[in-house]
Design a protein around this motif. Sequence first.
Motif, PDB file in Angstrom:
ATOM      1  N   LEU A 236       3.428   4.993  -6.971  1.00 57.73           N
ATOM      2  CA  LEU A 236       2.408   4.984  -5.933  1.00 57.73           C
ATOM      3  C   LEU A 236       1.144   4.349  -6.504  1.00 57.73           C
ATOM      4  O   LEU A 236       0.831   4.528  -7.687  1.00 57.73           O
ATOM      5  CB  LEU A 236       2.135   6.396  -5.438  1.00 57.73           C
ATOM      6  N   ASN A 237       0.425   3.603  -5.677  1.00 58.38           N
ATOM      7  CA  ASN A 237      -0.642   2.775  -6.250  1.00 58.38           C
ATOM      8  C   ASN A 237      -2.030   2.971  -5.648  1.00 58.38           C
ATOM      9  O   ASN A 237      -2.967   2.276  -6.040  1.00 58.38           O
ATOM     10  CB  ASN A 237      -0.259   1.291  -6.173  1.00 58.38           C
TER      11      ASN A 237
ATOM     12  N   ALA B 124      10.495   5.970   0.151  1.00 58.93           N
ATOM     13  CA  ALA B 124      10.418   5.353   1.471  1.00 58.93           C
ATOM     14  C   ALA B 124       9.516   4.130   1.460  1.00 58.93           C
ATOM     15  O   ALA B 124       9.763   3.159   2.191  1.00 58.93           O
ATOM     16  CB  ALA B 124       9.918   6.377   2.491  1.00 58.93           C
ATOM     17  N   MET B 125       8.479   4.146   0.645  1.00 62.20           N
ATOM     18  CA  MET B 125       7.551   3.015   0.598  1.00 62.20           C
ATOM     19  C   MET B 125       8.006   1.913  -0.368  1.00 62.20           C
ATOM     20  O   MET B 125       7.639   0.765  -0.213  1.00 62.20           O
ATOM     21  CB  MET B 125       6.154   3.504   0.168  1.00 62.20           C
ATOM     22  N   TRP B 126       8.803   2.267  -1.358  1.00 62.35           N
ATOM     23  CA  TRP B 126       9.228   1.297  -2.366  1.00 62.35           C
ATOM     24  C   TRP B 126      10.551   0.639  -2.010  1.00 62.35           C
ATOM     25  O   TRP B 126      10.702  -0.584  -2.118  1.00 62.35           O
ATOM     26  CB  TRP B 126       9.339   1.980  -3.735  1.00 62.35           C
ATOM     27  N   SER B 127      11.520   1.427  -1.583  1.00 65.18           N
ATOM     28  CA  SER B 127      12.898   0.963  -1.475  1.00 65.18           C
ATOM     29  C   SER B 127      13.216   0.521  -0.054  1.00 65.18           C
ATOM     30  O   SER B 127      12.985   1.253   0.911  1.00 65.18           O
ATOM     31  CB  SER B 127      13.866   2.071  -1.903  1.00 65.18           C
TER      32      SER B 127
ATOM     33  N   TRP C 175       0.868  -1.190   0.000  1.00 65.51           N
ATOM     34  CA  TRP C 175       0.000   0.000   0.000  1.00 65.51           C
ATOM     35  C   TRP C 175       0.890   1.220   0.000  1.00 65.51           C
ATOM     36  O   TRP C 175       1.555   1.538   0.970  1.00 65.51           O
ATOM     37  CB  TRP C 175      -0.892  -0.012   1.237  1.00 65.51           C
ATOM     38  N   ARG C 176       0.903   1.930  -1.116  1.00 72.05           N
ATOM     39  CA  ARG C 176       1.728   3.127  -1.273  1.00 72.05           C
ATOM     40  C   ARG C 176       0.802   4.225  -1.799  1.00 72.05           C
ATOM     41  O   ARG C 176       0.605   4.366  -2.998  1.00 72.05           O
ATOM     42  CB  ARG C 176       2.891   2.855  -2.243  1.00 72.05           C
TER      43      ARG C 176
ATOM     44  N   ILE D  22      -3.027  11.695 -10.971  1.00 73.11           N
ATOM     45  CA  ILE D  22      -2.922  10.245 -11.133  1.00 73.11           C
ATOM     46  C   ILE D  22      -1.663   9.905 -11.913  1.00 73.11           C
ATOM     47  O   ILE D  22      -0.923   8.967 -11.568  1.00 73.11           O
ATOM     48  CB  ILE D  22      -4.180   9.689 -11.821  1.00 73.11           C
ATOM     49  N   ASP D  23      -1.380  10.648 -12.964  1.00 76.99           N
ATOM     50  CA  ASP D  23      -0.135  10.431 -13.714  1.00 76.99           C
ATOM     51  C   ASP D  23       1.086  10.656 -12.828  1.00 76.99           C
ATOM     52  O   ASP D  23       2.072   9.916 -12.931  1.00 76.99           O
ATOM     53  CB  ASP D  23      -0.084  11.360 -14.928  1.00 76.99           C
ATOM     54  N   LEU D  24       1.032  11.658 -11.970  1.00 83.75           N
ATOM     55  CA  LEU D  24       2.178  11.933 -11.099  1.00 83.75           C
ATOM     56  C   LEU D  24       2.362  10.832 -10.060  1.00 83.75           C
ATOM     57  O   LEU D  24       3.497  10.429  -9.769  1.00 83.75           O
ATOM     58  CB  LEU D  24       2.000  13.287 -10.419  1.00 83.75           C
ATOM     59  N   LEU D  25       1.279  10.336  -9.499  1.00 86.56           N
ATOM     60  CA  LEU D  25       1.399   9.214  -8.573  1.00 86.56           C
ATOM     61  C   LEU D  25       1.989   8.011  -9.283  1.00 86.56           C
ATOM     62  O   LEU D  25       2.905   7.342  -8.769  1.00 86.56           O
ATOM     63  CB  LEU D  25       0.031   8.858  -7.985  1.00 86.56           C
TER      64      LEU D  25
END
Length: 534
Positions: free
Chosen positions: A159-160, A467-470, A130-131, A151-154
Amino acid sequence: MTLIPAPSRCAPGQGLFTFTAATPLTADPVLARAAAWLRHALTSATGLPLLEGPGGVEIRHTVGLGPEEYRLTATTESVLIEASAQAGAFYGAQTLRQLLDPAAFRAGRTGDRTWSIPAIEIADAPTYGWRGCLIDVARHFLPKNDLLRYIDLLAAHKLNVLHLHLTDDQGWRLEIRKYPKLTEVGAWRRESPLGARRHRLFDGRPHGGFYSQDDIREIVSYAADRSVTVLPEIDLPGHTQAAIAAYPELGNLDVPLGVRTEWGVGENVINVSDETIAFFTDVLDEVLELFPGEYICVGGDETPKTQWNESLPAKERMRELGLRDADELQTWLMRHFTDYLLARGRKPLGWDELLEGGLPPGLTVGAWRGDRCTSMAARAGHDVVVSPFAETYLDFRQAEGDQEPVPIGSVTSLRAVHAFDPVPHGLTGQERSRILGAQAALWTEHIDSPRLLDYMAFPRLAAFAEAMWSDERDFEDFLVRLAVHEKRLDALGVEYRPATGPHPWQRRPDAPGHPRTRAEIDSELADWTSNLRP
Protein backbone atom coordinates in the motif's frame (compact mmCIF):
# COMPACT_ATOMS: atom_id res chain seq x y z
CA MET A 1 2.93 -19.59 -3.64
CA THR A 2 1.89 -17.75 -0.47
CA LEU A 3 2.50 -14.16 -1.55
CA ILE A 4 0.01 -11.41 -0.58
CA PRO A 5 -0.85 -9.52 -2.67
CA ALA A 6 -0.69 -12.14 -5.41
CA PRO A 7 1.83 -11.17 -8.13
CA SER A 8 0.87 -10.57 -11.76
CA ARG A 9 2.94 -13.47 -13.11
CA CYS A 10 4.83 -16.15 -11.27
CA ALA A 11 6.77 -19.15 -12.61
CA PRO A 12 8.33 -21.57 -10.07
CA GLY A 13 11.77 -23.01 -10.85
CA GLN A 14 13.81 -25.89 -9.50
CA GLY A 15 15.75 -25.84 -6.26
CA LEU A 16 16.45 -23.27 -3.57
CA PHE A 17 18.64 -20.23 -3.06
CA THR A 18 20.12 -20.37 0.44
CA PHE A 19 21.39 -17.33 2.32
CA THR A 20 24.63 -17.71 4.27
CA ALA A 21 26.94 -15.46 6.24
CA ALA A 22 28.85 -14.92 2.99
CA THR A 23 25.82 -13.88 0.89
CA PRO A 24 26.34 -10.33 -0.39
CA LEU A 25 23.64 -7.73 -1.11
CA THR A 26 24.34 -4.96 -3.60
CA ALA A 27 22.29 -2.36 -5.46
CA ASP A 28 22.72 0.25 -8.13
CA PRO A 29 23.07 3.66 -6.42
CA VAL A 30 19.65 4.91 -7.57
CA LEU A 31 18.01 1.99 -5.73
CA ALA A 32 20.20 2.08 -2.63
CA ARG A 33 17.33 2.92 -0.25
CA ALA A 34 15.53 -0.33 -1.09
CA ALA A 35 18.74 -2.27 -0.44
CA ALA A 36 19.28 -0.47 2.86
CA TRP A 37 15.75 -1.36 3.99
CA LEU A 38 16.15 -5.01 2.96
CA ARG A 39 19.53 -5.33 4.66
CA HIS A 40 18.19 -3.89 7.91
CA ALA A 41 15.02 -6.02 7.86
CA LEU A 42 16.75 -9.31 7.10
CA THR A 43 19.86 -8.79 9.23
CA SER A 44 17.74 -8.11 12.30
CA ALA A 45 15.77 -11.33 11.85
CA THR A 46 18.47 -13.64 10.47
CA GLY A 47 21.69 -12.35 11.93
CA LEU A 48 23.26 -12.53 8.45
CA PRO A 49 25.42 -9.48 7.60
CA LEU A 50 24.45 -9.20 3.89
CA LEU A 51 27.48 -7.04 3.18
CA GLU A 52 28.03 -5.33 -0.14
CA GLY A 53 29.71 -7.33 -2.86
CA PRO A 54 29.20 -9.00 -6.22
CA GLY A 55 26.87 -11.95 -6.70
CA GLY A 56 24.34 -13.11 -4.15
CA VAL A 57 21.39 -10.70 -4.05
CA GLU A 58 21.45 -7.83 -6.55
CA ILE A 59 18.99 -4.94 -6.96
CA ARG A 60 19.53 -3.65 -10.48
CA HIS A 61 18.26 -0.49 -12.15
CA THR A 62 16.48 -1.49 -15.36
CA VAL A 63 14.85 0.93 -17.79
CA GLY A 64 11.51 0.21 -19.39
CA LEU A 65 9.65 -0.82 -16.22
CA GLY A 66 6.92 1.23 -14.55
CA PRO A 67 7.76 3.11 -11.35
CA GLU A 68 6.11 0.45 -9.14
CA GLU A 69 6.90 -2.54 -11.37
CA TYR A 70 9.59 -5.08 -10.56
CA ARG A 71 10.97 -8.40 -11.70
CA LEU A 72 12.42 -10.94 -9.30
CA THR A 73 14.47 -13.88 -10.55
CA ALA A 74 15.83 -16.41 -8.06
CA THR A 75 18.02 -19.34 -9.03
CA THR A 76 20.06 -21.70 -6.90
CA GLU A 77 23.01 -19.33 -7.41
CA SER A 78 21.63 -15.79 -7.15
CA VAL A 79 18.67 -13.46 -6.63
CA LEU A 80 18.07 -10.53 -8.98
CA ILE A 81 15.51 -7.76 -8.39
CA GLU A 82 15.05 -5.42 -11.36
CA ALA A 83 13.26 -2.08 -11.16
CA SER A 84 13.33 1.36 -12.71
CA ALA A 85 12.54 3.28 -9.54
CA GLN A 86 12.76 3.12 -5.78
CA ALA A 87 9.16 1.97 -5.33
CA GLY A 88 9.48 -1.03 -7.65
CA ALA A 89 12.75 -2.05 -6.02
CA PHE A 90 11.18 -1.78 -2.59
CA TYR A 91 8.23 -3.96 -3.58
CA GLY A 92 10.62 -6.53 -4.99
CA ALA A 93 12.44 -6.50 -1.66
CA GLN A 94 9.13 -6.99 0.18
CA THR A 95 8.35 -9.97 -2.03
CA LEU A 96 11.76 -11.45 -1.30
CA ARG A 97 11.07 -11.23 2.43
CA GLN A 98 7.71 -12.99 1.93
CA LEU A 99 9.48 -15.84 0.12
CA LEU A 100 11.46 -16.53 3.28
CA ASP A 101 10.21 -18.23 6.43
CA PRO A 102 7.71 -16.03 8.36
CA ALA A 103 10.39 -15.64 11.03
CA ALA A 104 12.01 -13.17 8.62
CA PHE A 105 9.32 -10.70 9.78
CA ARG A 106 10.58 -10.68 13.37
CA ALA A 107 12.69 -7.87 14.78
CA GLY A 108 15.28 -10.23 16.26
CA ARG A 109 16.66 -13.72 15.92
CA THR A 110 14.72 -16.65 17.32
CA GLY A 111 17.37 -19.32 16.83
CA ASP A 112 19.52 -20.87 14.15
CA ARG A 113 17.79 -21.95 10.97
CA THR A 114 18.43 -22.27 7.27
CA TRP A 115 17.20 -19.26 5.31
CA SER A 116 16.15 -20.24 1.79
CA ILE A 117 13.78 -19.10 -0.93
CA PRO A 118 12.53 -21.17 -3.88
CA ALA A 119 13.90 -20.68 -7.36
CA ILE A 120 11.28 -18.55 -9.08
CA GLU A 121 10.58 -15.89 -11.69
CA ILE A 122 8.12 -13.12 -10.81
CA ALA A 123 6.98 -10.20 -12.95
CA ASP A 124 4.74 -7.88 -11.01
CA ALA A 125 3.04 -4.48 -11.13
CA PRO A 126 -0.04 -2.99 -9.43
CA THR A 127 -3.45 -2.61 -11.03
CA TYR A 128 -4.11 0.78 -9.37
CA GLY A 129 -1.68 3.58 -8.64
CA TRP A 130 -3.50 4.81 -5.52
CA ARG A 131 -3.61 2.10 -2.87
CA GLY A 132 -4.29 3.84 0.36
CA CYS A 133 -5.41 3.58 3.95
CA LEU A 134 -6.95 6.40 5.98
CA ILE A 135 -6.19 6.38 9.69
CA ASP A 136 -8.30 8.73 11.79
CA VAL A 137 -5.93 10.02 14.46
CA ALA A 138 -8.30 12.86 15.39
CA ARG A 139 -10.99 10.82 17.15
CA HIS A 140 -8.46 8.61 18.94
CA PHE A 141 -4.84 9.68 18.82
CA LEU A 142 -2.30 7.13 17.60
CA PRO A 143 1.09 7.78 19.21
CA LYS A 144 4.01 8.33 16.87
CA ASN A 145 5.68 4.95 17.38
CA ASP A 146 2.41 3.13 16.71
CA LEU A 147 1.94 5.19 13.56
CA LEU A 148 5.45 4.28 12.35
CA ARG A 149 4.55 0.64 12.92
CA TYR A 150 1.48 1.07 10.75
CA ILE A 151 3.57 2.57 7.99
CA ASP A 152 5.60 -0.65 8.06
CA LEU A 153 2.39 -2.67 7.89
CA LEU A 154 1.08 -0.70 4.92
CA ALA A 155 4.41 -1.08 3.14
CA ALA A 156 4.50 -4.82 3.82
CA HIS A 157 1.25 -5.07 1.85
CA LYS A 158 2.42 -2.77 -0.97
CA LEU A 159 0.00 0.00 0.00
CA ASN A 160 1.40 3.38 -0.93
CA VAL A 161 -0.74 6.16 0.62
CA LEU A 162 -1.29 6.90 4.31
CA HIS A 163 -4.14 9.38 4.60
CA LEU A 164 -3.88 11.01 8.04
CA HIS A 165 -7.16 12.51 9.26
CA LEU A 166 -5.47 15.05 11.51
CA THR A 167 -8.30 17.37 12.57
CA ASP A 168 -11.91 17.01 13.61
CA ASP A 169 -14.46 18.16 16.17
CA GLN A 170 -12.94 15.83 18.77
CA GLY A 171 -9.29 16.79 18.42
CA TRP A 172 -6.61 18.74 16.52
CA ARG A 173 -3.46 16.63 16.15
CA LEU A 174 -0.94 18.80 14.25
CA GLU A 175 1.31 21.46 15.76
CA ILE A 176 0.82 24.80 13.98
CA ARG A 177 3.44 27.20 15.26
CA LYS A 178 1.55 30.37 14.35
CA TYR A 179 -1.51 29.18 16.28
CA PRO A 180 -0.32 27.23 19.35
CA LYS A 181 -3.77 27.01 20.95
CA LEU A 182 -4.81 24.55 18.24
CA THR A 183 -2.88 21.93 20.19
CA GLU A 184 -2.76 23.56 23.62
CA VAL A 185 -6.57 23.61 23.72
CA GLY A 186 -7.74 21.64 20.69
CA ALA A 187 -5.63 18.49 21.16
CA TRP A 188 -7.55 17.09 24.11
CA ARG A 189 -11.12 16.52 25.23
CA ARG A 190 -12.41 15.81 28.69
CA GLU A 191 -14.00 12.43 27.88
CA SER A 192 -15.15 10.15 25.07
CA PRO A 193 -18.30 8.17 24.35
CA LEU A 194 -18.25 4.57 25.48
CA GLY A 195 -19.67 2.63 22.56
CA ALA A 196 -22.16 3.98 20.03
CA ARG A 197 -23.51 7.46 20.77
CA ARG A 198 -27.14 6.32 21.01
CA HIS A 199 -26.38 4.70 24.40
CA ARG A 200 -25.27 8.01 25.95
CA LEU A 201 -22.44 6.38 27.87
CA PHE A 202 -19.13 8.16 28.48
CA ASP A 203 -15.82 6.95 29.85
CA GLY A 204 -14.97 10.00 31.98
CA ARG A 205 -11.31 9.91 30.86
CA PRO A 206 -9.47 12.84 29.25
CA HIS A 207 -8.04 11.95 25.84
CA GLY A 208 -5.51 13.77 23.71
CA GLY A 209 -2.20 14.05 21.96
CA PHE A 210 -0.66 15.67 18.91
CA TYR A 211 2.29 15.39 16.56
CA SER A 212 5.00 18.03 16.78
CA GLN A 213 6.33 19.33 13.51
CA ASP A 214 9.51 17.30 14.00
CA ASP A 215 7.34 14.24 14.62
CA ILE A 216 5.69 14.85 11.24
CA ARG A 217 9.03 15.30 9.49
CA GLU A 218 10.14 11.98 10.95
CA ILE A 219 6.91 10.24 9.96
CA VAL A 220 7.03 11.59 6.40
CA SER A 221 10.69 10.62 5.97
CA TYR A 222 10.15 7.17 7.44
CA ALA A 223 7.22 6.62 5.11
CA ALA A 224 9.12 7.84 2.04
CA ASP A 225 11.85 5.29 2.67
CA ARG A 226 9.12 2.66 2.43
CA SER A 227 7.46 4.11 -0.69
CA VAL A 228 4.49 5.42 1.28
CA THR A 229 3.24 8.97 0.74
CA VAL A 230 1.65 10.67 3.75
CA LEU A 231 -1.46 12.64 2.78
CA PRO A 232 -2.59 15.15 5.44
CA GLU A 233 -6.21 16.14 5.93
CA ILE A 234 -7.20 19.48 7.45
CA ASP A 235 -10.99 19.14 7.51
CA LEU A 236 -12.92 22.25 6.42
CA PRO A 237 -15.40 23.90 6.88
CA GLY A 238 -17.17 21.36 9.11
CA HIS A 239 -15.62 18.99 11.63
CA THR A 240 -13.87 22.06 13.06
CA GLN A 241 -15.13 22.37 16.64
CA ALA A 242 -11.68 21.64 18.13
CA ALA A 243 -10.26 24.60 16.19
CA ILE A 244 -13.19 26.81 17.21
CA ALA A 245 -12.71 25.79 20.86
CA ALA A 246 -9.11 27.01 20.60
CA TYR A 247 -9.93 30.20 18.67
CA PRO A 248 -13.62 31.14 19.21
CA GLU A 249 -13.47 33.91 16.59
CA LEU A 250 -13.45 31.17 13.93
CA GLY A 251 -17.02 30.14 14.75
CA ASN A 252 -20.49 31.53 14.18
CA LEU A 253 -21.68 31.73 17.80
CA ASP A 254 -21.06 34.15 20.62
CA VAL A 255 -20.79 31.39 23.22
CA PRO A 256 -17.55 29.52 23.97
CA LEU A 257 -17.23 25.91 22.88
CA GLY A 258 -15.19 23.03 24.20
CA VAL A 259 -13.63 20.28 22.14
CA ARG A 260 -16.52 18.03 21.17
CA THR A 261 -17.00 14.93 23.35
CA GLU A 262 -19.66 13.22 21.23
CA TRP A 263 -19.38 11.39 17.92
CA GLY A 264 -21.48 12.16 14.89
CA VAL A 265 -21.84 15.29 12.78
CA GLY A 266 -21.64 18.49 14.83
CA GLU A 267 -23.45 21.72 13.94
CA ASN A 268 -20.45 23.94 14.65
CA VAL A 269 -18.66 25.03 11.49
CA ILE A 270 -16.24 27.85 10.78
CA ASN A 271 -17.53 31.21 9.61
CA VAL A 272 -16.79 32.66 6.18
CA SER A 273 -15.05 35.87 7.21
CA ASP A 274 -11.87 37.08 5.53
CA GLU A 275 -10.06 36.66 8.85
CA THR A 276 -11.06 32.99 9.15
CA ILE A 277 -10.03 32.32 5.56
CA ALA A 278 -6.66 33.94 6.30
CA PHE A 279 -6.30 31.83 9.46
CA PHE A 280 -6.67 28.54 7.62
CA THR A 281 -4.51 29.76 4.76
CA ASP A 282 -1.78 30.29 7.38
CA VAL A 283 -2.41 26.75 8.64
CA LEU A 284 -2.01 25.36 5.12
CA ASP A 285 1.22 27.33 4.69
CA GLU A 286 2.72 25.25 7.51
CA VAL A 287 1.10 22.04 6.27
CA LEU A 288 2.79 22.45 2.88
CA GLU A 289 6.17 22.85 4.55
CA LEU A 290 5.71 19.57 6.41
CA PHE A 291 4.11 17.35 3.77
CA PRO A 292 5.91 17.33 0.39
CA GLY A 293 3.45 14.94 -1.28
CA GLU A 294 1.43 15.93 -4.31
CA TYR A 295 -2.00 15.84 -2.60
CA ILE A 296 -3.47 17.75 0.34
CA CYS A 297 -6.96 16.91 1.63
CA VAL A 298 -9.13 19.85 2.65
CA GLY A 299 -12.20 17.84 3.69
CA GLY A 300 -15.53 19.30 2.64
CA ASP A 301 -17.62 16.50 4.12
CA GLU A 302 -20.61 16.51 6.46
CA THR A 303 -21.00 20.28 6.75
CA PRO A 304 -24.36 21.27 8.29
CA LYS A 305 -25.53 24.60 6.90
CA THR A 306 -27.75 25.56 9.85
CA GLN A 307 -25.41 28.16 11.31
CA TRP A 308 -24.68 29.74 7.92
CA ASN A 309 -28.39 29.92 7.12
CA GLU A 310 -28.93 31.77 10.41
CA SER A 311 -25.78 33.93 10.25
CA LEU A 312 -26.18 37.51 9.03
CA PRO A 313 -22.54 37.72 7.83
CA ALA A 314 -22.93 34.42 5.92
CA LYS A 315 -26.19 35.60 4.33
CA GLU A 316 -24.52 38.86 3.34
CA ARG A 317 -21.62 36.95 1.82
CA MET A 318 -24.07 34.88 -0.24
CA ARG A 319 -25.86 38.01 -1.42
CA GLU A 320 -22.72 39.85 -2.44
CA LEU A 321 -21.43 36.79 -4.34
CA GLY A 322 -24.79 36.05 -5.98
CA LEU A 323 -24.90 32.51 -4.57
CA ARG A 324 -28.13 30.52 -4.53
CA ASP A 325 -27.68 28.76 -1.21
CA ALA A 326 -25.28 27.61 1.51
CA ASP A 327 -24.13 24.65 -0.60
CA GLU A 328 -22.76 27.10 -3.14
CA LEU A 329 -21.26 29.13 -0.29
CA GLN A 330 -19.34 26.04 0.77
CA THR A 331 -18.05 25.55 -2.78
CA TRP A 332 -17.01 29.22 -2.92
CA LEU A 333 -15.14 28.85 0.36
CA MET A 334 -13.49 25.58 -0.65
CA ARG A 335 -12.51 27.05 -4.01
CA HIS A 336 -10.31 29.55 -2.16
CA PHE A 337 -8.35 26.71 -0.59
CA THR A 338 -8.25 24.55 -3.71
CA ASP A 339 -7.02 27.50 -5.79
CA TYR A 340 -4.44 28.21 -3.11
CA LEU A 341 -3.11 24.64 -3.36
CA LEU A 342 -3.16 24.56 -7.15
CA ALA A 343 -1.20 27.82 -7.30
CA ARG A 344 1.50 26.16 -5.21
CA GLY A 345 1.76 23.08 -7.39
CA ARG A 346 -0.30 20.80 -5.15
CA LYS A 347 -3.46 18.85 -5.88
CA PRO A 348 -6.45 19.36 -3.57
CA LEU A 349 -8.49 16.34 -2.48
CA GLY A 350 -11.99 16.84 -1.09
CA TRP A 351 -14.89 14.60 -0.12
CA ASP A 352 -17.82 14.04 -2.45
CA GLU A 353 -20.27 16.32 -0.58
CA LEU A 354 -18.69 19.10 -2.64
CA LEU A 355 -20.74 17.76 -5.53
CA GLU A 356 -23.76 19.36 -3.86
CA GLY A 357 -22.66 22.92 -4.56
CA GLY A 358 -20.53 22.26 -7.62
CA LEU A 359 -16.99 20.85 -7.64
CA PRO A 360 -14.17 23.40 -7.58
CA PRO A 361 -11.92 23.14 -10.66
CA GLY A 362 -8.86 20.95 -10.19
CA LEU A 363 -10.31 19.04 -7.24
CA THR A 364 -9.66 15.32 -6.85
CA VAL A 365 -12.75 13.76 -5.30
CA GLY A 366 -12.74 11.31 -2.41
CA ALA A 367 -15.89 9.34 -3.19
CA TRP A 368 -17.20 7.71 -0.02
CA ARG A 369 -20.96 7.67 -0.64
CA GLY A 370 -21.07 4.97 -3.29
CA ASP A 371 -20.97 4.46 -7.04
CA ARG A 372 -23.25 7.38 -7.86
CA CYS A 373 -20.80 9.91 -6.45
CA THR A 374 -17.86 8.16 -8.08
CA SER A 375 -19.57 8.19 -11.48
CA MET A 376 -20.73 11.81 -11.21
CA ALA A 377 -17.25 13.04 -10.32
CA ALA A 378 -15.56 11.05 -13.09
CA ARG A 379 -18.13 12.20 -15.67
CA ALA A 380 -17.55 15.78 -14.59
CA GLY A 381 -13.88 15.36 -15.52
CA HIS A 382 -12.45 15.03 -12.01
CA ASP A 383 -9.98 12.43 -10.79
CA VAL A 384 -11.46 10.16 -8.12
CA VAL A 385 -10.13 8.20 -5.17
CA VAL A 386 -12.79 5.65 -4.24
CA SER A 387 -13.58 4.83 -0.62
CA PRO A 388 -17.21 3.67 -0.33
CA PHE A 389 -18.17 3.34 3.30
CA ALA A 390 -20.20 0.14 2.92
CA GLU A 391 -17.28 -1.70 1.28
CA THR A 392 -14.03 -0.16 2.57
CA TYR A 393 -14.70 1.30 6.02
CA LEU A 394 -12.87 -1.11 8.27
CA ASP A 395 -14.47 0.25 11.43
CA PHE A 396 -17.63 -1.58 10.33
CA ARG A 397 -18.18 -4.93 12.02
CA GLN A 398 -16.66 -8.05 10.50
CA ALA A 399 -19.41 -10.58 11.22
CA GLU A 400 -22.90 -10.96 12.64
CA GLY A 401 -23.32 -11.50 16.36
CA ASP A 402 -22.61 -9.58 19.52
CA GLN A 403 -19.09 -10.97 19.92
CA GLU A 404 -17.61 -8.25 17.68
CA PRO A 405 -16.09 -5.33 19.63
CA VAL A 406 -18.30 -2.22 19.45
CA PRO A 407 -20.24 -3.50 16.41
CA ILE A 408 -21.38 -0.68 14.13
CA GLY A 409 -22.57 -0.45 10.54
CA SER A 410 -23.34 -3.40 8.34
CA VAL A 411 -21.08 -6.43 8.01
CA THR A 412 -17.98 -5.79 5.91
CA SER A 413 -16.61 -9.28 5.54
CA LEU A 414 -13.17 -10.41 4.47
CA ARG A 415 -14.68 -11.88 1.30
CA ALA A 416 -16.45 -8.61 0.44
CA VAL A 417 -13.28 -6.57 0.88
CA HIS A 418 -11.31 -8.99 -1.30
CA ALA A 419 -13.97 -8.71 -4.04
CA PHE A 420 -14.08 -4.90 -3.98
CA ASP A 421 -13.88 -3.20 -7.39
CA PRO A 422 -13.48 0.59 -7.30
CA VAL A 423 -14.74 1.20 -10.86
CA PRO A 424 -18.54 1.53 -11.23
CA HIS A 425 -20.31 -0.06 -14.17
CA GLY A 426 -21.28 2.13 -17.07
CA LEU A 427 -18.26 4.42 -17.28
CA THR A 428 -16.54 5.08 -20.58
CA GLY A 429 -12.85 4.35 -21.03
CA GLN A 430 -11.99 8.01 -20.50
CA GLU A 431 -14.11 8.13 -17.35
CA ARG A 432 -12.57 4.90 -16.04
CA SER A 433 -9.13 6.46 -16.40
CA ARG A 434 -10.22 9.07 -13.86
CA ILE A 435 -10.37 6.40 -11.13
CA LEU A 436 -6.93 6.70 -9.53
CA GLY A 437 -7.54 3.82 -7.14
CA ALA A 438 -9.02 3.42 -3.70
CA GLN A 439 -8.33 3.51 -0.01
CA ALA A 440 -9.62 1.67 2.99
CA ALA A 441 -10.58 3.73 6.03
CA LEU A 442 -9.99 3.16 9.72
CA TRP A 443 -12.24 5.70 11.41
CA THR A 444 -11.49 5.53 15.11
CA GLU A 445 -14.58 6.70 16.99
CA HIS A 446 -14.85 3.14 18.34
CA ILE A 447 -11.18 2.13 17.97
CA ASP A 448 -9.51 3.43 21.09
CA SER A 449 -6.24 1.47 21.15
CA PRO A 450 -3.56 0.10 18.80
CA ARG A 451 -4.68 -3.42 19.74
CA LEU A 452 -8.23 -2.77 18.57
CA LEU A 453 -6.87 -1.03 15.47
CA ASP A 454 -5.05 -4.26 14.61
CA TYR A 455 -8.22 -6.27 15.11
CA MET A 456 -10.29 -4.07 12.84
CA ALA A 457 -7.61 -3.68 10.16
CA PHE A 458 -6.36 -7.22 9.73
CA PRO A 459 -6.72 -9.44 7.88
CA ARG A 460 -9.17 -7.24 5.93
CA LEU A 461 -6.46 -4.74 5.02
CA ALA A 462 -4.46 -7.58 3.46
CA ALA A 463 -7.52 -8.47 1.36
CA PHE A 464 -7.92 -4.84 0.34
CA ALA A 465 -4.26 -4.64 -0.64
CA GLU A 466 -4.72 -7.63 -2.94
CA ALA A 467 -7.89 -6.10 -4.44
CA MET A 468 -5.94 -2.97 -5.37
CA TRP A 469 -2.77 -4.72 -6.55
CA SER A 470 -3.88 -7.91 -8.28
CA ASP A 471 -5.90 -7.86 -11.48
CA GLU A 472 -7.26 -11.39 -11.06
CA ARG A 473 -8.51 -12.57 -7.69
CA ASP A 474 -9.40 -15.95 -6.25
CA PHE A 475 -10.78 -15.76 -2.72
CA GLU A 476 -10.34 -19.45 -1.91
CA ASP A 477 -6.72 -19.25 -3.02
CA PHE A 478 -6.35 -16.07 -0.94
CA LEU A 479 -7.52 -17.95 2.15
CA VAL A 480 -4.85 -20.61 1.57
CA ARG A 481 -2.18 -17.95 1.29
CA LEU A 482 -3.63 -16.05 4.25
CA ALA A 483 -3.03 -19.05 6.51
CA VAL A 484 0.70 -18.55 5.94
CA HIS A 485 0.43 -14.77 5.93
CA GLU A 486 -1.09 -14.81 9.39
CA LYS A 487 2.17 -16.33 10.63
CA ARG A 488 3.91 -13.26 9.23
CA LEU A 489 1.40 -11.06 11.06
CA ASP A 490 2.09 -13.08 14.22
CA ALA A 491 5.80 -12.42 13.77
CA LEU A 492 5.08 -8.70 13.40
CA GLY A 493 2.94 -8.72 16.55
CA VAL A 494 -0.30 -7.86 14.74
CA GLU A 495 -3.37 -8.82 16.81
CA TYR A 496 -5.63 -9.60 13.85
CA ARG A 497 -9.12 -11.06 13.99
CA PRO A 498 -9.04 -14.87 13.86
CA ALA A 499 -11.30 -16.48 11.26
CA THR A 500 -13.21 -18.17 14.09
CA GLY A 501 -14.01 -14.88 15.80
CA PRO A 502 -12.40 -12.68 18.43
CA HIS A 503 -10.28 -13.93 21.28
CA PRO A 504 -11.91 -13.25 24.65
CA TRP A 505 -9.65 -10.26 25.24
CA GLN A 506 -10.61 -8.76 21.88
CA ARG A 507 -14.26 -8.39 22.86
CA ARG A 508 -15.76 -5.21 24.34
CA PRO A 509 -18.90 -6.03 26.34
CA ASP A 510 -18.44 -2.70 28.15
CA ALA A 511 -18.94 -0.69 24.96
CA PRO A 512 -22.28 -1.42 23.24
CA GLY A 513 -22.49 -0.80 19.53
CA HIS A 514 -25.18 -0.10 16.95
CA PRO A 515 -25.23 -2.82 14.29
CA ARG A 516 -27.29 -2.21 11.16
CA THR A 517 -28.27 -4.19 8.11
CA ARG A 518 -26.98 -3.51 4.61
CA ALA A 519 -30.53 -2.51 3.61
CA GLU A 520 -30.49 0.19 6.30
CA ILE A 521 -27.10 1.38 5.11
CA ASP A 522 -28.31 1.52 1.49
CA SER A 523 -31.40 3.50 2.53
CA GLU A 524 -29.24 5.95 4.43
CA LEU A 525 -26.98 6.29 1.41
CA ALA A 526 -29.96 7.07 -0.84
CA ASP A 527 -31.05 9.83 1.56
CA TRP A 528 -27.55 11.32 1.65
CA THR A 529 -27.28 11.55 -2.12
CA SER A 530 -30.86 12.49 -2.99
CA ASN A 531 -30.00 16.18 -3.47
CA LEU A 532 -27.03 15.71 -5.78
CA ARG A 533 -27.11 17.93 -8.83
CA PRO A 534 -26.25 16.31 -12.18
